[in-house]
Design a protein around this motif. Structure first.
Motif, mmCIF file in Angstrom:
data_model
loop_
_atom_site.group_PDB
_atom_site.id
_atom_site.type_symbol
_atom_site.label_atom_id
_atom_site.label_comp_id
_atom_site.label_asym_id
_atom_site.label_seq_id
_atom_site.Cartn_x
_atom_site.Cartn_y
_atom_site.Cartn_z
ATOM 1 N N GLU A 134 2.985 2.778 13.858
ATOM 2 C CA GLU A 134 1.504 2.900 14.614
ATOM 3 C C GLU A 134 1.008 1.647 14.173
ATOM 4 O OE1 GLU A 134 -2.405 5.573 14.354
ATOM 5 O OE2 GLU A 134 -0.626 6.024 12.817
ATOM 6 N N TRP A 135 0.903 0.965 13.041
ATOM 7 C CA TRP A 135 0.302 0.121 12.517
ATOM 8 C C TRP A 135 0.736 -1.261 13.463
ATOM 9 C CZ3 TRP A 135 0.287 -5.016 10.881
ATOM 10 C CH2 TRP A 135 -0.856 -5.585 10.402
ATOM 11 N N ALA A 136 2.316 -1.249 13.539
ATOM 12 C CA ALA A 136 2.788 -2.487 14.326
ATOM 13 C C ALA A 136 2.261 -2.134 15.966
ATOM 14 C CB ALA A 136 4.229 -2.348 14.480
ATOM 15 N N GLU A 161 -6.658 2.395 9.997
ATOM 16 C CA GLU A 161 -7.947 2.770 10.756
ATOM 17 C C GLU A 161 -8.974 1.468 10.884
ATOM 18 O OE1 GLU A 161 -8.676 5.408 12.231
ATOM 19 O OE2 GLU A 161 -6.432 5.877 11.807
ATOM 20 N N GLU A 162 -8.839 0.476 9.711
ATOM 21 C CA GLU A 162 -9.579 -0.613 9.826
ATOM 22 C C GLU A 162 -9.354 -1.376 10.975
ATOM 23 O OE1 GLU A 162 -9.337 -3.511 6.239
ATOM 24 O OE2 GLU A 162 -11.502 -2.812 6.012
ATOM 25 N N PRO A 221 0.945 -1.267 0.068
ATOM 26 C CA PRO A 221 0.032 0.030 -0.025
ATOM 27 C C PRO A 221 0.596 1.410 -0.175
ATOM 28 C CG PRO A 221 0.192 -1.056 2.113
ATOM 29 C CD PRO A 221 0.877 -1.832 1.209
ATOM 30 N N ASP A 222 0.267 2.391 -0.535
ATOM 31 C CA ASP A 222 1.200 3.583 -0.531
ATOM 32 C C ASP A 222 0.664 4.243 0.713
ATOM 33 O OD1 ASP A 222 -1.804 4.514 -1.001
ATOM 34 O OD2 ASP A 222 -1.323 5.414 -2.885
ATOM 35 N N GLU A 223 0.878 5.449 1.117
ATOM 36 C CA GLU A 223 0.481 5.872 2.218
ATOM 37 C C GLU A 223 -1.072 6.266 2.553
ATOM 38 O OE1 GLU A 223 2.736 6.552 4.814
ATOM 39 O OE2 GLU A 223 4.157 5.357 3.615
ATOM 40 N N GLU A 224 -1.661 6.509 1.598
ATOM 41 C CA GLU A 224 -2.941 6.929 1.688
ATOM 42 C C GLU A 224 -3.878 5.493 2.095
ATOM 43 O OE1 GLU A 224 -6.692 8.625 -1.110
ATOM 44 O OE2 GLU A 224 -4.994 7.739 -2.206
ATOM 45 N N LEU A 225 -3.474 4.303 1.449
ATOM 46 C CA LEU A 225 -4.086 3.142 1.575
ATOM 47 C C LEU A 225 -3.612 2.607 2.968
ATOM 48 C CD1 LEU A 225 -5.988 0.870 0.623
ATOM 49 C CD2 LEU A 225 -4.206 0.048 -0.612
ATOM 50 N N PHE A 226 -2.393 2.910 3.316
ATOM 51 C CA PHE A 226 -1.617 2.213 4.633
ATOM 52 C C PHE A 226 -2.604 3.057 5.869
ATOM 53 C CE2 PHE A 226 1.149 1.508 8.173
ATOM 54 C CZ PHE A 226 1.762 0.082 7.741
ATOM 55 N N ARG A 227 -2.881 4.232 5.793
ATOM 56 C CA ARG A 227 -3.526 4.769 6.723
ATOM 57 C C ARG A 227 -5.012 4.311 6.826
ATOM 58 N NH1 ARG A 227 -0.871 9.417 4.708
ATOM 59 N NH2 ARG A 227 -2.947 10.150 3.506
#
Length: 191
Positions: free
Chosen positions: A74-76, A38-39, A28-34
């Motif tokens: 943050e995801w981790a 959130e999901e 994912p790019d940054e937009e999709l990663f964000r």
């Protein structure tokens, strides 16, 4: 009752990995990663098979990787404490905040739905999702459709011979060309 969601990246021709086992096209790019971050905030538990579990093990120690940017840290930080249930006939132990499933998928989902707690139940991996779909246990399908044709591999949707009606709940198009489709299973209400 907690809902069960199947959410994965999928090629336009319907595969989560290509014929060679590659899924690098899902980075994912940054937009999709964000968006994916959130999901994951909505989840209370994640169910996964052995292959996906082994792939995701990286995130158990990712916070020690000095090259990670803030978004991935943050995801981790969200992934690591998230309870995980691993379905495997070959593993004897798992790491992190994970446990091996003690029963079958249907029994595990039934138990998790009955438990008090916040957040949904997510299923990752096509094999596990196919079993859940065949048993009518999936409440929502969330596909991130990538603009690529891979020509074969592991399909996102199970190949079973029953119709499942869906209601479109949400769509979103990302600047990368990825299209997010969120569908809820249309359940017949019996009076």
């Amino acid at each position: 009752m907690r809902s069960v969601t199947y959410s994965m990246g999928v090629s336009l021709d319907g595969y989560i990995v290509g014929p060679d086992g590659d899924f690098d096209w899902t980075s994912p790019d940054e937009e999709l990663f964000r968006f994916v971050t959130e999901e994951i905030r909505e989840l209370g538990v994640y169910l996964l098979g052995r292959r996906l579990y082994e792939t995701m093990l990286y995130w158990e120690t990712a916070d020690q990787d000095p090259s990670l940017d803030d978004a991935r840290l943050e995801w981790a930080a969200l992934w690591k404490p998230l309870p995980k249930v691993v379905f495997s006939t070959t593993l004897s132990a798992v790491e992190g905040n994970a446990r091996l499933a003690s029963g079958g998928l249907a029994q595990e989902i039934e138990r998790l739905r009955a438990e008090p707690g916040k957040g949904g139940i997510a299923i990752g991996g096509a094999t596990l999702a196919a079993e859940a779909a065949a048993a009518g246990l999936i409440d929502e399908y969330r596909a991130r459709v990538y603009p690529v044709l891979v020509g074969g591999g592991i399909p996102f949707f199970p190949r079973h011979e029953r119709r499942v009606d869906l209601e479109l709940v949400d769509t979103r198009t990302f600047s990368s060309g990825v299209v997010y489709l969120r569908h809820r299973v249309a359940r017949q209400v019996v009076a």
